[in-house]
Design a protein around this motif. Structure first.
Motif, PDB file in Angstrom:
ATOM      1  N   VAL A  13       0.869  -1.176   0.000  1.00  0.00           N
ATOM      2  CA  VAL A  13       0.000   0.000   0.000  1.00  0.00           C
ATOM      3  C   VAL A  13       0.906   1.226   0.000  1.00  0.00           C
ATOM      4  O   VAL A  13       1.805   1.334   0.833  1.00  0.00           O
ATOM      5  CB  VAL A  13      -0.914   0.006   1.251  1.00  0.00           C
ATOM      6  N   LEU A  14       0.665   2.114  -0.942  1.00  0.00           N
ATOM      7  CA  LEU A  14       1.475   3.324  -1.024  1.00  0.00           C
ATOM      8  C   LEU A  14       1.326   4.119   0.267  1.00  0.00           C
ATOM      9  O   LEU A  14       0.222   4.322   0.740  1.00  0.00           O
ATOM     10  CB  LEU A  14       1.006   4.176  -2.217  1.00  0.00           C
ATOM     11  N   PRO A  16       2.085   7.648   1.329  1.00  0.00           N
ATOM     12  CA  PRO A  16       2.579   8.956   0.889  1.00  0.00           C
ATOM     13  C   PRO A  16       3.304   9.717   1.993  1.00  0.00           C
ATOM     14  O   PRO A  16       4.252  10.466   1.713  1.00  0.00           O
ATOM     15  CB  PRO A  16       1.310   9.700   0.446  1.00  0.00           C
ATOM     16  N   GLN A  17       2.914   9.497   3.250  1.00  0.00           N
ATOM     17  CA  GLN A  17       3.595  10.205   4.340  1.00  0.00           C
ATOM     18  C   GLN A  17       5.017   9.684   4.498  1.00  0.00           C
ATOM     19  O   GLN A  17       5.950  10.459   4.699  1.00  0.00           O
ATOM     20  CB  GLN A  17       2.801  10.060   5.630  1.00  0.00           C
ATOM     21  N   LYS A  40       1.365   4.236  13.403  1.00  0.00           N
ATOM     22  CA  LYS A  40       1.020   4.845  14.676  1.00  0.00           C
ATOM     23  C   LYS A  40       1.112   3.838  15.796  1.00  0.00           C
ATOM     24  O   LYS A  40       1.090   2.624  15.564  1.00  0.00           O
ATOM     25  CB  LYS A  40      -0.352   5.510  14.624  1.00  0.00           C
ATOM     26  N   LYS A  64     -11.810  -4.616  14.980  1.00  0.00           N
ATOM     27  CA  LYS A  64     -13.073  -3.869  14.964  1.00  0.00           C
ATOM     28  C   LYS A  64     -12.874  -2.367  14.809  1.00  0.00           C
ATOM     29  O   LYS A  64     -13.711  -1.681  14.244  1.00  0.00           O
ATOM     30  CB  LYS A  64     -13.843  -4.116  16.264  1.00  0.00           C
ATOM     31  N   LEU A  65     -11.792  -1.829  15.363  1.00  0.00           N
ATOM     32  CA  LEU A  65     -11.679  -0.370  15.400  1.00  0.00           C
ATOM     33  C   LEU A  65     -10.274   0.182  15.192  1.00  0.00           C
ATOM     34  O   LEU A  65     -10.082   1.081  14.376  1.00  0.00           O
ATOM     35  CB  LEU A  65     -12.211   0.137  16.762  1.00  0.00           C
ATOM     36  N   LEU A  66      -9.292  -0.352  15.919  1.00  0.00           N
ATOM     37  CA  LEU A  66      -8.009   0.341  15.988  1.00  0.00           C
ATOM     38  C   LEU A  66      -7.239   0.333  14.674  1.00  0.00           C
ATOM     39  O   LEU A  66      -6.520   1.279  14.363  1.00  0.00           O
ATOM     40  CB  LEU A  66      -7.141  -0.248  17.109  1.00  0.00           C
ATOM     41  N   ALA A  67      -7.381  -0.731  13.887  1.00  0.00           N
ATOM     42  CA  ALA A  67      -6.699  -0.795  12.589  1.00  0.00           C
ATOM     43  C   ALA A  67      -7.741  -1.046  11.504  1.00  0.00           C
ATOM     44  O   ALA A  67      -8.808  -1.579  11.784  1.00  0.00           O
ATOM     45  CB  ALA A  67      -5.664  -1.916  12.594  1.00  0.00           C
ATOM     46  N   ASN A  68      -7.423  -0.629  10.298  1.00  0.00           N
ATOM     47  CA  ASN A  68      -8.292  -0.948   9.160  1.00  0.00           C
ATOM     48  C   ASN A  68      -7.599  -2.023   8.338  1.00  0.00           C
ATOM     49  O   ASN A  68      -6.591  -1.744   7.676  1.00  0.00           O
ATOM     50  CB  ASN A  68      -8.533   0.311   8.314  1.00  0.00           C
ATOM     51  N   VAL A  70      -8.025  -3.283   5.620  1.00  0.00           N
ATOM     52  CA  VAL A  70      -7.884  -3.045   4.177  1.00  0.00           C
ATOM     53  C   VAL A  70      -6.504  -2.459   3.878  1.00  0.00           C
ATOM     54  O   VAL A  70      -5.879  -2.777   2.871  1.00  0.00           O
ATOM     55  CB  VAL A  70      -8.986  -2.083   3.664  1.00  0.00           C
ATOM     56  N   MET A  71      -6.024  -1.594   4.767  1.00  0.00           N
ATOM     57  CA  MET A  71      -4.769  -0.915   4.446  1.00  0.00           C
ATOM     58  C   MET A  71      -3.720  -0.963   5.546  1.00  0.00           C
ATOM     59  O   MET A  71      -2.622  -0.450   5.367  1.00  0.00           O
ATOM     60  CB  MET A  71      -5.060   0.540   4.052  1.00  0.00           C
TER      61      MET A  71
END
Lengths: 80, 230
Positions: A13-14, A16-17, A40, A64-68, A70-71
């Protein structure tokens, strides 16, 4: 039980930061720097004292919340 | 036609979308606070508006996706109710798992606030019928996290199933890296659910419905909805 959760953009996953930081480091003449990624860190304290159960609980929190998923990938570290 | 607009702390396009629904569809939507557990009966459409819910903390839309009202939104969506997510609403839909993929920081890292050109890729939906196939339209974007991403398999599936509603293009409707404002995979600006009733998009059609706003390319979306639910 204290825990620390590291959340990072998935490889592939690119980020950019990360790329911007890499560019800024190159601008400061730090040579040979590559693959900069920015993620993070989340710290928390659980009343749970069993390490296995604590890890399972944080794993559920991440999904459920802290990480997504998908990315982002995550890694759980129990501190004490 | 009966609609509800969900209002989160930090929503800032909730009144714009209510105004668009009032002016074009001739109906006043129910404004529903995110802490409400229930939605009005008999809704045709639920809108998740643009804004910066919960200050974009953690990830854009991540906290709003867990709001009490979202349980009701999910169950209505499963029952076939139309759900439209614009900008932050799109981010919330992906975070809630109602649409595939996710929205990352713009590739250029900057907040982008300007008009962009879009091609209508899927014109056979309740949202886009009035545009016609391959229409090229000008709609504003205003976001920091609009860089659509999904794994290759998901992207292939979306394309094969005709679920890419809008793509960023140049004014002639050509897809090009230079016409992609935020680095979105395959220039995707909006995607549909498998049943084509849920649409998420980063651009703001509700901001361009009256000549006084500088254009009317947003109007056909509301005309389409009005016809669908007449």
């Amino acid at each position: 039980m204290k825990a620390r959760i590291y959340i990072m953009p998935k490889s592939g996953v690119l980020d950019p930061q990360g790329k911007a930081i890499e560019g800024a480091l190159a601008g400061l003449d730090f040579v040979g720097v590559s693959d900069v990624r920015q993620g993070k860190v989340i710290e928390l304290t659980l009343s749970e004292t069993d390490a296995t159960r604590a890890t399972a609980e944080i794993d559920a929190m991440c999904r459920k919340l802290l990480a997504n998923p998908v990315m982002e990938n995550f890694r759980i570290e129990l501190i004490s | 036609m009966k609609a509800a607009v969900i209002v989160f702390p930090g929503s800032n396009c909730d009144r714009d979308i209510a105004d668009a629904l009032a002016k074009i569809c001739g109906m006043q939507p129910h404004m529903v606070w995110h802490k409400d557990q229930d939605l009005p009966e008999g809704l045709d459409l639920i809108v998740l508006p643009g804004g910066f819910s919960h200050g974009d903390y953690l990830r854009s839309g991540a906290i709003a996706a867990q709001a009490p009202v979202m349980r009701a939104v999910k169950s209505r969506a499963e029952a076939g109710c139309a759900v439209l997510g614009i900008c932050n609403g799109f981010q919330i839909l992906t975070e809630a798992g109602l649409l595939p993929g996710g929205l990352m920081r713009n590739a250029g890292l900057k907040f982008i606030c300007r008009d962009v050109w879009l091609k209508v890729d899927a014109a056979d939906t309740i949202y886009t019928r009035s545009y016609g196939s391959d229409a090229v339209i000008r709609i504003p974007v205003a976001h920091h996290d609009g860089n659509y991403t999904a794994d290759e398999r998901t992207l292939d599936k979306l394309e094969a199933e005709g679920r890419i509603a809008f793509r960023y293009t140049d004014p002639e409707g050509n897809i090009a890296d230079t016409a992609n404002p935020n680095g979105s995979a395959r220039s995707i600006a909006g995607v549909l659910s498998a049943n084509r009733r849920i649409l998420g998009l980063m651009p703001h059609p509700e901001r361009l419905i009256d000549p006084i706003q500088g254009g009317t390319d947003g109007r056909p979306m509301f005309n389409s909805l009005m016809e669908a639910f007449a």
